[in-house]
Write a protein that holds these residues in place. Structure first.
Motif, short mmCIF file in Angstrom:
data_model
loop_
_atom_site.label_atom_id
_atom_site.label_comp_id
_atom_site.label_asym_id
_atom_site.label_seq_id
_atom_site.Cartn_x
_atom_site.Cartn_y
_atom_site.Cartn_z
N LYS A 198 41.61 50.82 34.80
CA LYS A 198 40.87 51.55 35.82
C LYS A 198 39.71 50.73 36.39
CE LYS A 198 38.13 55.00 34.70
NZ LYS A 198 37.68 56.31 34.18
N GLU A 199 39.10 49.89 35.56
CA GLU A 199 37.96 49.10 36.05
C GLU A 199 38.41 48.13 37.14
OE1 GLU A 199 34.93 49.99 35.21
OE2 GLU A 199 35.94 51.50 33.97
N LYS A 200 39.62 47.64 37.01
CA LYS A 200 40.15 46.76 38.04
C LYS A 200 40.33 47.52 39.35
CE LYS A 200 42.59 43.29 35.31
NZ LYS A 200 43.85 42.56 35.13
N ILE A 206 42.69 40.49 41.68
CA ILE A 206 41.99 41.46 40.82
C ILE A 206 42.93 42.20 39.88
CG2 ILE A 206 40.54 43.55 40.80
CD1 ILE A 206 39.21 42.49 43.37
N ALA A 207 44.09 42.65 40.40
CA ALA A 207 44.96 43.47 39.55
C ALA A 207 45.78 42.62 38.58
CB ALA A 207 45.90 44.31 40.42
N LYS A 208 46.27 41.49 39.05
CA LYS A 208 47.29 40.79 38.27
C LYS A 208 46.86 39.45 37.68
CE LYS A 208 50.81 42.54 41.50
NZ LYS A 208 51.91 42.14 42.38
N ASP A 209 45.64 38.99 37.98
CA ASP A 209 45.20 37.67 37.52
C ASP A 209 46.21 36.57 37.87
OD1 ASP A 209 42.80 38.48 36.30
OD2 ASP A 209 43.91 39.17 34.53
N LYS A 214 32.56 31.99 36.75
CA LYS A 214 33.93 31.78 37.22
C LYS A 214 34.58 33.06 37.76
CE LYS A 214 38.22 29.98 35.36
NZ LYS A 214 38.96 29.85 34.10
N HIS A 215 34.29 34.17 37.10
CA HIS A 215 35.00 35.40 37.45
C HIS A 215 34.20 36.32 38.37
CE1 HIS A 215 38.29 34.50 34.79
NE2 HIS A 215 37.42 34.20 33.83
N ASP A 223 36.12 41.22 32.10
CA ASP A 223 35.47 42.18 31.20
C ASP A 223 34.33 41.53 30.42
OD1 ASP A 223 37.09 40.59 29.75
OD2 ASP A 223 38.42 42.20 29.04
N GLN A 224 33.94 40.30 30.88
CA GLN A 224 32.78 39.65 30.24
C GLN A 224 31.56 39.88 31.11
OE1 GLN A 224 34.42 35.64 30.29
NE2 GLN A 224 36.33 36.76 29.90
N SER A 225 30.43 40.04 30.44
CA SER A 225 29.21 40.25 31.22
C SER A 225 28.81 38.94 31.88
CB SER A 225 28.09 40.76 30.33
OG SER A 225 27.71 39.73 29.45
N ALA A 226 28.11 39.03 32.96
CA ALA A 226 27.70 37.85 33.70
C ALA A 226 26.34 38.10 34.33
CB ALA A 226 28.73 37.52 34.78
N VAL A 227 25.54 37.06 34.39
CA VAL A 227 24.23 37.18 35.02
C VAL A 227 24.28 36.51 36.38
CG1 VAL A 227 21.79 36.58 34.84
CG2 VAL A 227 23.09 37.18 32.78
#
Lengths: 560, 560
Positions: A435-437, A386-389, A516-517, A538-542
């Protein structure tokens, strides 16, 4: 079927007593290689007409990592004894796996089978019940709050006036903690882990000089009693840090050795290889790492052992502390820790014993030594994902299942799950300030089995690199605190407190997602289940939520 | 390279302290899959310019079983701390295997590596030195020799007058052992293991009634002292049988419970599930198996624990015994055995503690509980191959390497290697009466690492089925003894005594042979090596012996 991948060996994480009547049996097979596994089991002494009487039950596939599937079953043997083996099917063939290897036909004699000889209650790994319902807060006392200027060291710096250096002193103390307990209660914290508070030379106090006194810069025994009383009233447990691997250079017995050499009655308290003692280029006595200021104890010496056990019991008996965190725990002998456990638990059976071990810790978690270790493998996996990809979702899931499968369920339920500590960069820094991460990390941490811990200041958005950067003064000015972050964490903590299935009473079952995310996992309890869906991007997903679920995104989270 | 087959986990048999300065590191790979393995290792705190400093060394392929190869290396870490990983090559690819999994490039940070945190002397598995040089003789006292008619039970049968029945009594006693010590010394025996000798009801005495007295049918404490003195003068060690899992029905505390029920102060000494106590159809209290005459002790009760520990120390302190064999050892709690070890070793540090465990025994052999277990896996493999033709040579070699790889070397060196006991058919019976097979079995047993044991009477060709058949009276009439067999065994025992490389100081390395039924293995010591060639068939076979070997077939064996 890939025989080489199949693994089982009784005790440790593969066959263990979950409680005084239940055994857990686990099996490892190659990933996606086996369709079904049954366990064949029975009492070793139940025979009829020379035929061993056994039962069969289907095992549950608990999860998978990159190479393996893990299967589990719970058994309650009527007479507390068990012989067992496995029947594996892959559609093409059926194999029987026993202690003696693989067979095409089911072996008839108990001699072939794996053995769990007897479920003796005293050997069962048993951690205190309260731990899984505890959310910890780690305090580095020199930097949390200065509540009493009268005990400030000379050369004290104004609170938060500059970035911390290795030897800075800012005057934090125990009174400062008492003064700020509302902050913790408000957040939902019900356990404090203090890094060392006994008399020592450094600001971190890991170089103990006097094991029986509070460092005067932090206060005294009276203040500690008051602090513990206040905390207990609020339902907050207290855990202190026991540094038993080594002492400080100025610990009196070591000073005595420095003066008197072999004539010192403390000569054998340490591992001194040569005389005269030297500290350069490397100390000629065993130390923590190669730090001359931290001489390693000879814990095999009976006097040392008794001395340190006395320390261990003293603070429990006199101050009613609730836990000991054991520094550099794996470099001290097992024999010492067995005595330690029996001594401190004699006084307070529900004391929490937490070892600092960064590596695989099974040998310390068999019921005779620790209740838990600092779960840095969880930390690393969570941060890398989550933090570092640094790893992708699949790697993360694999690593998490690998860690969970490496230990008994009972161990996982009380693992000390941290996102950072005084020994790592701050978690928001690891998130690159995103912060979101961090919010996602808190969501993960608070819905994960174990006992989560928040490092002081992380909740209000403090940043900082590895020591000394991560040890800055707590920020108390409201306008400099990230209250949004804090309120988010508070909601998650409350959610966890109210729904134990989100915590240790729920088993993690990963689910697939088309995105994927997006990380999806169920928390499966005995009467309810939760679905956690985290969008790690940071992409929206359904995402589809199956029928019957009550969606909490807005409603419940907003109510907290 | 088959990743799924690769296994390592620190402690147990994969990474252990061989002695106070040496670590053994083992790795498992798929059979014939990997060409070479190097271990990458270093002190965790040795860094230069932020780069961890490590070394590399080639591992030795120790052996293989049906599925796996096993690799070993010895390391002496200067500061007794180690981080390590593995570099595996198969000609096509090179992989690095660490605690966190597989990598294509060598990980730079110690956090990835396996951890042996500190070699603490007190945790090292250490068995008494004398054990590996001991050849045992197991005596079932009721059947070895009647040296004192005055203590014969009423209804005693004339010695050897009939086949033994479950409750027969023939009057064997301790004086009978004293009378026949020359027989043992002549054979080269230097250790006696006695099945129980304390007061009990049955002829086998596994249902103890009085733990502090010699059964009057066997003699008294005075005779035991005399026996032990005599043996010690001859260099023969004495091991007694401790039955601590259960007592006999007529043990006073259990009788007290039968009388007084819950009012008995011994109520909690046992696991009583219901009242009144019943024995039919199954006892309503825990027992050994389902035998009402053997009530299981509650060893978690502090009084029971102290009582049994007192038994354990009493016979060591007062009678100077050299070993305890622990009956049904794995059904008693680990916690009890840890205390047991520390109590008896406090009195006699080189006492041998031998557990009766028929299954995988690693959890009891970590240095804190037993020195050895009865190596029935060796027994089974040897008998299945040589006595019963049930498995072929390859199966045998696989099973032997599997057993040896399942334990530390230090454990294998003192394993109690038996070919039979009072709990199995006699070995010659297992051989279908074929004496030549028994000779081969003795050759194998006496050239194998561990501590071999001969069951009384096997050496003179006695036969007998499972209990009661295997418990017949020792045959003392010379003309009924198979002296050829006995002399053959005597030669082998002497050979072992004179050449410790044939025993525990030699590592087993199997060799190929062009002859299907010929088993070849080297015993590799630090300065010499032996080649053992056994023709396990009745067909002649020609075997090449490499240059430089001194062939002992006729010369040395004839000289013994």
């Amino acid at each position: 079927m890939l025989k080489e991948a199949i693994y089982h060996r009784p005790k440790n994480n593969y066959a263990y007593a979950y409680n005084s009547s239940t055994l857990h049996i686990r099996l490892r097979t190659k990933k996606d290689d086996v369709d079904a596994v049954k366990v064949i089991f029975g009492d070793p002494y139940t025979w009829e007409k020379d035929i061993w009487q056994y039962s069969k039950s289907l095992m549950l596939k608990e999860g998978s990592d990159d190479l393996f599937d893990y299967w589990l079953i719970e058994v309650e043997p009527e007479f507390r004894r068990l012989r067992y083996g496995f029947e594996l099917t892959d559609g093409k063939e059926t194999l029987f796996y026993t202690e003696r290897g693989f067979y095409k036909d089911v072996p008839k004699h108990t001699g072939y089978y794996f053995c769990f000889p007897f479920l003796n209650g005293i050997d069962v790994f048993t951690a205190p019940d309260w731990v899984k319902d505890t959310v910890w807060y780690q305090i580095f006392p020199e930097r949390f709050g200065n509540g009493d200027a009268s005990n400030d060291p000379s050369g004290v710096l104004p609170w938060g006036s500059e970035a911390p250096q290795p030897t800075s002193q800012f005057g934090g103390d125990l009174q400062g903690v008492i003064d700020h307990l509302d902050h913790l209660s408000d957040l939902g914290i019900n356990g404090i882990y203090f890094t060392p508070i006994f008399t020592a030379t450094s600001n971190h106090k890991y170089d103990t000089v006097d094991y029986f006194h509070i460092d005067p810069q932090f206060g005294d025994e009276k203040v500690l009693k008051q602090l513990i009383n206040e905390c207990h009233k609020r339902g907050i447990k207290i855990m202190l840090d026991a540094v038993f691997n080594h002492c400080g250079y100025y610990f009196e017995p070591f000073q005595d050795v420095l003066k008197k050499g072999k004539d010192s009655k403390y000569w054998d308290w340490f591992h001194i290889k040569d005389w005269p003692i030297q500290t350069d280029p490397k100390p000629n006595y065993d130390t923590f790492a190669f730090t001359p200021f931290m001489p390693k104890f000879n814990t095999e010496n009976q006097e040392v052992k008794e001395y340190l056990l006395k320390v261990g019991t003293y603070w429990v008996e006199e101050f009613d502390i609730d836990g000991w965190r054991l520094d550099v725990a794996n470099e001290v002998d097992h024999s010492f820790w067995r005595s330690f456990r029996s001594e401190v638990k004699r006084i307070k059976p529900d004391l929490y014993i937490l070892g600092e071990i960064w590596h695989d810790s099974m040998p310390w978690l068999q019921g005779d030594q620790f209740d838990a270790v600092m779960n840095y493998r969880f930390t690393t996996a969570a941060l890398d994902f989550i933090a570092k990809d640094k790893i992708d979702k699949q790697d993360f899931k694999d690593e998490v299942m690998n860690v969970l499968s490496s230990y008994p369920h009972s161990v996982n339920e009380v693992a000390f799950n941290l996102l950072g500590s005084h020994d790592t960069p701050r978690v928001l820094t690891e998130c690159g300030g995103h912060k979101e991460k961090l919010k996602l990390l808190y969501a993960l941490q608070m819905t994960f089995p174990g006992s989560p811990c928040v490092y002081y200041g992380d909740e209000i958005g403090m940043e900082g690199d590895n020591d000394p950067g991560c040890r800055a003064c707590m920020v108390w000015e409201k306008d400099k605190q990230d209250l949004d972050l804090m309120h988010g964490l508070k909601k998650l903590i409350n959610l966890r407190h109210r729904n134990t299935t989100l915590g240790s009473n729920g088993r993690v079952v990963f689910e697939d997602s088309p995105n994927k995310h997006v990380l999806r996992y169920k928390k499966v309890g005995s009467r309810e289940q939760f679905l956690v869906v985290l969008n790690v991007s940071d992409q929206s997903a359904v995402e589809k939520v199956p029928e019957g679920y009550d969606v909490w995104n807005d409603k419940v989270l907003a109510e907290q």
